[in-house]
Design a protein around this motif. Sequence first.
Motif, PDB file in Angstrom:
ATOM      1  N   LEU A 156       1.160  -1.301  -0.140  1.00  0.00           N
ATOM      2  CA  LEU A 156       0.286   0.061   0.014  1.00  0.00           C
ATOM      3  C   LEU A 156       0.917   1.478  -0.218  1.00  0.00           C
ATOM      4  O   LEU A 156       0.968   2.285  -0.367  1.00  0.00           O
ATOM      5  CB  LEU A 156      -0.544  -0.105   0.984  1.00  0.00           C
ATOM      6  N   GLU A 157       1.945   1.121   0.486  1.00  0.00           N
ATOM      7  CA  GLU A 157       2.895   2.161   0.794  1.00  0.00           C
ATOM      8  C   GLU A 157       3.331   2.832  -0.703  1.00  0.00           C
ATOM      9  O   GLU A 157       3.442   3.970  -1.265  1.00  0.00           O
ATOM     10  CB  GLU A 157       3.408   2.023   2.102  1.00  0.00           C
ATOM     11  N   LYS A 158       3.753   1.862  -0.945  1.00  0.00           N
ATOM     12  CA  LYS A 158       4.009   1.558  -2.504  1.00  0.00           C
ATOM     13  C   LYS A 158       3.527   1.853  -4.120  1.00  0.00           C
ATOM     14  O   LYS A 158       3.542   3.302  -4.269  1.00  0.00           O
ATOM     15  CB  LYS A 158       5.112   0.444  -3.170  1.00  0.00           C
ATOM     16  N   ILE A 159       2.062   1.353  -3.901  1.00  0.00           N
ATOM     17  CA  ILE A 159       1.022   2.102  -4.357  1.00  0.00           C
ATOM     18  C   ILE A 159       0.440   3.508  -4.423  1.00  0.00           C
ATOM     19  O   ILE A 159      -0.154   3.737  -5.173  1.00  0.00           O
ATOM     20  CB  ILE A 159       0.265   1.302  -4.765  1.00  0.00           C
ATOM     21  N   VAL A 160       0.251   4.017  -3.243  1.00  0.00           N
ATOM     22  CA  VAL A 160      -0.021   4.833  -2.950  1.00  0.00           C
ATOM     23  C   VAL A 160       0.594   6.139  -2.966  1.00  0.00           C
ATOM     24  O   VAL A 160       0.113   7.094  -3.510  1.00  0.00           O
ATOM     25  CB  VAL A 160      -1.089   5.011  -1.315  1.00  0.00           C
ATOM     26  N   GLY A 161       2.141   5.954  -2.833  1.00  0.00           N
ATOM     27  CA  GLY A 161       3.170   7.480  -3.246  1.00  0.00           C
ATOM     28  C   GLY A 161       3.076   7.076  -3.916  1.00  0.00           C
ATOM     29  O   GLY A 161       3.533   8.428  -4.454  1.00  0.00           O
ATOM     30  N   ALA A 162       2.575   5.983  -5.008  1.00  0.00           N
ATOM     31  CA  ALA A 162       3.629   6.394  -6.043  1.00  0.00           C
ATOM     32  C   ALA A 162       1.903   7.042  -6.906  1.00  0.00           C
ATOM     33  O   ALA A 162       2.360   7.864  -7.713  1.00  0.00           O
ATOM     34  CB  ALA A 162       3.347   4.868  -6.949  1.00  0.00           C
ATOM     35  N   ALA A 316       0.554  -0.590 -12.790  1.00  0.00           N
ATOM     36  CA  ALA A 316       1.158   1.186 -12.858  1.00  0.00           C
ATOM     37  C   ALA A 316       1.336   1.460 -11.972  1.00  0.00           C
ATOM     38  O   ALA A 316       2.519   1.926 -12.672  1.00  0.00           O
ATOM     39  CB  ALA A 316       0.332   1.483 -14.059  1.00  0.00           C
ATOM     40  N   LEU A 317       0.950   1.657 -11.637  1.00  0.00           N
ATOM     41  CA  LEU A 317       1.354   2.502 -10.323  1.00  0.00           C
ATOM     42  C   LEU A 317       2.335   1.960  -9.544  1.00  0.00           C
ATOM     43  O   LEU A 317       3.509   2.212  -8.934  1.00  0.00           O
ATOM     44  CB  LEU A 317       0.269   2.634  -9.069  1.00  0.00           C
ATOM     45  N   TRP A 318       2.381   0.109  -9.495  1.00  0.00           N
ATOM     46  CA  TRP A 318       2.955  -0.727  -8.816  1.00  0.00           C
ATOM     47  C   TRP A 318       4.574  -0.181  -9.362  1.00  0.00           C
ATOM     48  O   TRP A 318       5.806  -0.695  -9.043  1.00  0.00           O
ATOM     49  CB  TRP A 318       2.741  -1.857  -8.637  1.00  0.00           C
ATOM     50  N   ASP A 319       4.413  -0.263 -10.593  1.00  0.00           N
ATOM     51  CA  ASP A 319       5.665  -0.634 -11.265  1.00  0.00           C
ATOM     52  C   ASP A 319       6.480   1.135 -11.798  1.00  0.00           C
ATOM     53  O   ASP A 319       7.492   1.424 -12.429  1.00  0.00           O
ATOM     54  CB  ASP A 319       5.325  -0.791 -13.204  1.00  0.00           C
ATOM     55  N   ALA A 320       5.872   1.534 -11.038  1.00  0.00           N
ATOM     56  CA  ALA A 320       6.415   3.785 -11.319  1.00  0.00           C
ATOM     57  C   ALA A 320       7.366   3.590 -10.890  1.00  0.00           C
ATOM     58  O   ALA A 320       7.564   2.842  -9.467  1.00  0.00           O
ATOM     59  CB  ALA A 320       5.153   4.389 -10.515  1.00  0.00           C
TER      60      ALA A 320
END
Lengths: 331, 331
Positions: A156-162, A316-320
Motif C-alpha cells: 500500500l505504501e508503494k502504490i499510494v506513494g506512486a 502501473a502505480l506498482w511499476d512507477a
Amino acid sequence: MKKLINNVDDVIADALKGIELSDDNVRVDHEHRVIYRAEKTRQGKVAVISGGGSGHEPLHGGFVGVGMLDAACAGQMFTSPTPDQMLAATSEADGGAGVLHIVKNYTGDVMNFEMAGEMAADSGVRVETVVVADDVAVQDSLYTAGRRGVGLTVLLEKIVGAAAEEGRDMDGVLEIAHRVNAGGRSMGMALTSCTVPAAGKPTFDLPDDEMEIGVGIHGEPGRHREPLSSARDIAKQLVDPILHDLDFTGAPCIVMLNGMGGTPLIELYLMYGEVVRLLDDAGITIARNLVGNYITSLDMAGCSVTILKADDEILALWDAPVKTAGLRWGV
Amino acid sequence: MKKLINNVDDVIADALKGIELSDDNVRVDHEHRVIYRAEKTRQGKVAVISGGGSGHEPLHGGFVGVGMLDAACAGQMFTSPTPDQMLAATSEADGGAGVLHIVKNYTGDVMNFEMAGEMAADSGVRVETVVVADDVAVQDSLYTAGRRGVGLTVLLEKIVGAAAEEGRDMDGVLEIAHRVNAGGRSMGMALTSCTVPAAGKPTFDLPDDEMEIGVGIHGEPGRHREPLSSARDIAKQLVDPILHDLDFTGAPCIVMLNGMGGTPLIELYLMYGEVVRLLDDAGITIARNLVGNYITSLDMAGCSVTILKADDEILALWDAPVKTAGLRWGV
C-alpha cells in the motif's frame, strides 16, 4: 541475548544515525525520531506518511523517498510512535495538498495517529487516514481490535506513494488507498520467537520442534501451534486461509513472500516456489512479486505471504519509479 | 534444526525454482544448476560469470542480470560447483568476446574453475580469471590457501559487470577487475553459528556470551573468540585490521556493511553508523555505501565490513544501471 547493539536504551537512536548516514535521500529529525525525504514535499503534492513501532525494518523508515513515503515516525521497539511525533511529521511534510496517514491496525497506533490528525486539522492541514488490517490469521489480537495490519502495508505504501507522486489530489489518492486495502490479505508464521532488546529474552516460548501458524509481527499468538512441517505444508497453511477469505481469481495479483528478519533468503525463495505452485493450482495470476525482508519482527525466523488483487491501474502505480533504501527501481 | 525447507536433499533445487519464478530477467538450467540472464549474451560483449557454494544468497545467483553477471553456478551448500557446471555456464554465456570467471579464493572453487577454464579454452573460448581474496582476518583457513574471498566479491561483480556491459573488451574488463581486487579488504564476525541443512546442527559451537571475530563465510575460525561486546567495540575490531592492511585515505571509498543472514536490518544500520564514525576519525572519505544482506552464511547472525578504495572511474561503474534480484538501481 546476542545483538549488535551498544545498549538497549540507544538501539533506535543509534540505528537512526546509521540510516541517515547511509542514505543521502533522507534526513532525520532525531528529536522527534522522524525520517523525511531530503527535499521538502513539493507544493501541491499530497504527503504520504506512516510510522509505527521500530523493529520491522525496512518498514517504515526504509520506505521514505521518491515514489513512496514523505515521512515515517519511528516508535519505541514494537510500540506506537507518540502523537507529537506524528504531528511534527504531518506539519513538516504537508505540501498544502493534505497529508495521508497510513496506519497499521494496532490500538495504540490508531489512537495516536487519530489524535495527531485532529491536532493537525486544528492548524488547518487536511489529514486523511487509511487503516491497514490485512492479517487473516485472527479476528482480535493482543494489541488489536479487528484484524492486524501486516504485509499489505508495504504494498500500500508503494502504490499510494506512486499515486501521490504523480500528482493525484487527496480524493484520488484516497480512492487508490481504499481499493488496495480492500484487495489485500496476509498471513504469517514463526519458527522462532523474536527478542526485544529491552526485554532481553524471547517474547514467547516455542519448543524446538514446533511452529506458530498465524503469528503477529510482534510475536502475538496466531491460530495454533503444531509440529514443524515441510515448506510445502507451511505454504498451504498460509495460502489457504488467504484464499478462503477473498476471491483472487480473474485479476492480476501482486504477491509478497516476506521474511521475518532471521530467515535467510534461500529459504524465502524456496517458500516462494511453494506459494506459486498453490496459486497456480488455484487459478490465480501472479503479475508481480516481491521476495525478501520487507516487514520484519526483529530476529524472528519465519515468513508471511501477502496477496493483493490488483488491476492495470494498480500495476502501473506498482511499476512507477521508487527510490528508497528498502525498495528501488526505475531510478 | 528449524528451517523453511521440504527436505535437506532438495533445498537448492527447490530454491532455484523459486528464484526462477520470482525473476523474469533470469532463466535457470536446472540440470546444471546455472542461473543465466533471460536473454543470451549479446555478440561482442565480454561475459562475466561466477559461482560458488550455495548458502550465501543473494550471492551469486541474485546478481545475474543487466549490468552485473551473465551467469552464476550454484554449488551444493558451502561447496564449490563442479567443473561441468562451470563449463556449461562458460560455453552458454560466451558472446564471442571471452568469459571472465570471478572466483572466491577457496581451494575447491579455484581448482574447479581452472579446470573448466582449460576445457573451455580447448574449445576456443578465451577465459580469464580473477580470484578474490579480500579477507584480512587470517592468512590460511579451513578451505583456503592464502586469504579467503568474501565481501569484496559483491562489489567486484557489480563494477566489473558494469565495465563489460558498457562494451569494454577483455583487457579493459580485466584491468578494472585487478584494480578493484587490489583495493578492497574485508573482515567479518559472528554472534552465532550457521546450520547447514544436511548437517542438521550448528557448524561450530559458540557459547551464549561469546562471539567469533574474523569468522569465515562458511563458519571457518577467525582470529579469536571473546566475550560479547558492544557494537562500537565490534566495529573497531573489524575496521582496525582492515585499515592496518591498506591505506584508504586520499581516495573515495565504497563501504559495505553486510549481514550474515540471521541479523535484522536495524542492527546492520546501527553497525553502519559505528563504522562510519571510525572511518571519519581515520580521515577516510565514504563516497558510496551498501547496508544489508549481500553475501550471507545461511542463518548465521553477525556482520562483515568491506572497504574498497575507488576512483572516479570505479565510482561511475558502481553508479551504472544494474537490474538484478539482489542489487538494482537506475533501471
